[in-house]
Design a protein around this motif. Structure first.
Motif, PDB file in Angstrom:
ATOM      1  N   ASN A   2       0.839  -1.194   0.000  1.00  0.00           N
ATOM      2  CA  ASN A   2       0.000   0.000   0.000  1.00  0.00           C
ATOM      3  C   ASN A   2       0.874   1.243   0.000  1.00  0.00           C
ATOM      4  OD1 ASN A   2      -2.132  -1.693   0.145  1.00  0.00           O
ATOM      5  ND2 ASN A   2      -2.779  -1.102   2.208  1.00  0.00           N
ATOM      6  N   GLU A   3       0.288   2.337  -0.426  1.00  0.00           N
ATOM      7  CA  GLU A   3       1.000   3.616  -0.360  1.00  0.00           C
ATOM      8  C   GLU A   3       1.619   3.819   1.017  1.00  0.00           C
ATOM      9  OE1 GLU A   3      -1.242   7.105  -1.546  1.00  0.00           O
ATOM     10  OE2 GLU A   3      -0.038   8.398  -0.240  1.00  0.00           O
ATOM     11  N   GLY A   4       0.831   3.503   2.048  1.00  0.00           N
ATOM     12  CA  GLY A   4       1.273   3.750   3.419  1.00  0.00           C
ATOM     13  C   GLY A   4       2.439   2.883   3.855  1.00  0.00           C
ATOM     14  N   SER A   5       2.603   1.723   3.204  1.00  0.00           N
ATOM     15  CA  SER A   5       3.710   0.845   3.592  1.00  0.00           C
ATOM     16  C   SER A   5       4.767   0.784   2.490  1.00  0.00           C
ATOM     17  CB  SER A   5       3.183  -0.565   3.906  1.00  0.00           C
ATOM     18  OG  SER A   5       2.463  -1.082   2.810  1.00  0.00           O
ATOM     19  N   PRO A  33      -5.132   5.562  -1.249  1.00  0.00           N
ATOM     20  CA  PRO A  33      -6.435   6.230  -1.177  1.00  0.00           C
ATOM     21  C   PRO A  33      -6.642   7.175  -2.369  1.00  0.00           C
ATOM     22  CG  PRO A  33      -5.028   6.838   0.689  1.00  0.00           C
ATOM     23  CD  PRO A  33      -4.174   6.128  -0.290  1.00  0.00           C
TER      24      PRO A  33
END
Lengths: 353, 353
Positions: free
Chosen positions: A118-121, A176
């Motif tokens: 994910n973008e966040g990881s 997102p």
């Protein structure tokens, strides 16, 4: 079931119960399956959760995916418990020797693995050199940099898996931001030959997340990209499944089983309270289990042609209504009888099969 | 304003008032403009409606398009009354001599014309030979046939206009079926060099029409197709504008002016009532007029990285919450204070500009 290749695009969701709460989890999985989910993912943060899988899996009608986020030991337990698929993230894969054990276990049992970055990881948290390289990429155009990092990281994991002779992979790169999702999956589909799991992550509640999710997924599916989809809302996951199923139906990727309602948007030509009629028709159509196209129009002047290919259409005018079946006028009735008359024709059409 | 070329994609809607009800129409146009409509269309079925335009047009902040459906005489009156654009359908253009008068009037005043062929008005109703040709096309694959008929009819009208030296055209080919819309506009964009007005017609109420509309429009806009969009719901047209604006923002085609809320979808790892927290944050963010990205996450373990590029993020755990600004942890507070603390940071971030 099969993901990828010529198989139909499948719908996934994820339970929001604690997996170790076996009864609640089984109930929710049944609800999701009834709404149209083809497979369901559950989080397994603890040993009690992988233990619960042994009771959940035999009690539900769809394959269960174990979502492993922190401890890779859970993946081994989930495979033992009969999970149909394992989802791993970069964090769990950072300990390479443990990752190899999981790959071996999945290979032995024919269990596919999804690798989701994910973008966040995306930015590496463990390797300082990589982290600095990633931060440099983000300093330019952030979107381009993120896509590059996510795709590069996936490539790295794919190599690790392929070196072990493991190719039963599904790949995902969520964000997102619909623009990042669209860009990332276009790149993935050009770079890899593995099935892709589509999703917009952390989209928020349906009121704000629906448009973002549908926008990204539709842009990709319409280009033939995507083998399995998950819509993620901060809401009852049944809503995720309903929207994903509707999207696939809209794009001709899943057959409809329920009526489709079309209605004119009303304008300065209108002579009836169309919005209230539409709402009543929508409620009455819930009893019908057939993929009939029903139109409700607030203007008789344009005639049957305007019913846009509807099987059964209601044209409501001043005091009177015209009902058409397959574009041919079959009845003219008083306004008071129009809903009953419409439903008579809908039921007759549905029973023709 | 400009439609097409390098101009930003514009949002349209259509009033649902009777246009001759001047006060109600002006009020609705103001509501639509406030929601983000760049231009608004009104129906002009009668002489009283085109007369009303003379009072409406000077009283509203956006250009007004006159939608002419039955009598082409209304187009001439609307041009006289100062309409910024005229929308004609095949029915109005069937009387060629009258069509030429309208083309001349629009040319003289520099008023653009949109020619809109909908699925419902695609098959010719006036010319028997064409009708039979159209019906033959529909007998094969219905979708392919319809797209072919709609594009051919538009080509015919475009020739009529071009012969008069008129090129200030916008084209549309709508259907309630997203697959037809996607296919038709791809063909239009390859066939013509005119701006395109995108829309899914008769989509129904938002509950059933939203996914259909967003799916079609996103697939086209993501491919760079479309110069102006209208979402049509059987509902208050303000909802059409809100959804169209959100879609353009999601696809990076319009700058955000309000906060964007992202939230984790909750899973078996959650320790708080995230859905209720998200709803409270959503309400509180309404006061903020800045395009800040705010994240609400139900799990502290993954740390700031998981906030997916949020400017201000709240990580809610057991009794405590962590607040991060641009990925850096700035505060840890008790659960009871977390919403106030989050809003403090959001307001501080917004005031930085």
């Amino acid at each position: 079931m099969t993901i990828g290749g010529d198989a139909p695009v499948s719908v996934q969701s994820m339970t929001s119960t604690h997996t170790c709460d076996v009864d609640a989890t089984i109930q929710q999985i049944h609800n999701l399956a009834r709404a149209g989910a083809d497979l369901v993912r559950v989080a397994v943060p603890g040993r009690a959760d992988t233990e619960a899988l042994r009771r959940i899996i035999p009690a539900v009608p769809v394959p269960i995916i174990a979502d492993v986020h922190f401890e890779i030991q859970r993946a081994l337990e989930a495979v033992e418990a009969g999970a149909a698929k394992i989802r791993l993230n970069p964090g769990t894969l950072s300990d390479q020797s443990k990752a190899l054990t999981v790959i071996a276990a999945c290979k032995e049992r024919g269990v596919p693995i999804r690798i989701g970055v994910n973008e966040g990881s995306a930015v590496d948290r463990y390797d300082a050199a990589k982290r600095s390289q990633h931060e440099q990429l983000l300093a330019g155009d952030r979107r381009t940099g993120l896509v590059r990092i996510m795709v590069d990281r996936l490539a790295e994991y794919v190599r690790l898996f392929e070196k072990q002779g493991f190719s039963d992979l599904v790949l995902a790169a969520k964000s997102p931001d619909p623009l990042i999702v669209i860009d990332a999956y276009h790149t993935l589909s050009q770079t890899f030959d593995y099935p892709l799991h589509l999703g917009v992550t952390h989209a928020g509640p349906p009121s704000t997340g629906r448009i973002r999710s549908i926008a990204a997924l539709s842009a990709l599916l319409a280009d033939g990209i995507g083998d399995t989809v998950r819509i993620s809302y901060a809401a009852d996951p049944v809503l995720e499944v309903e929207d994903a199923v509707e999207l696939l139906q809209c794009l001709g990727l899943r057959a409809r089983r329920k009526p489709e309602l079309i209605a004119c948007p009303t304008c300065g030509r209108i002579e009836v309270d169309l919005l209230s009629i539409v709402e009543q028709v929508r409620e009455r159509l819930e009893e019908i289990d057939a993929p009939i196209k029903v139109a409700v129009m607030g203007c008789v002047v344009n005639g049957p042609g305007e019913a846009e290919g509807a099987n059964v259409a209601l044209f409501a005018g001043k005091g009177k209504a015209v009902i058409c079946v397959d574009g041919k006028q079959v009845r003219t009735v008083d306004e008071a009888e129009m809903l009953d008359a419409l439903m008579d024709e809908v039921r007759r059409y549905a029973s023709r099969g």
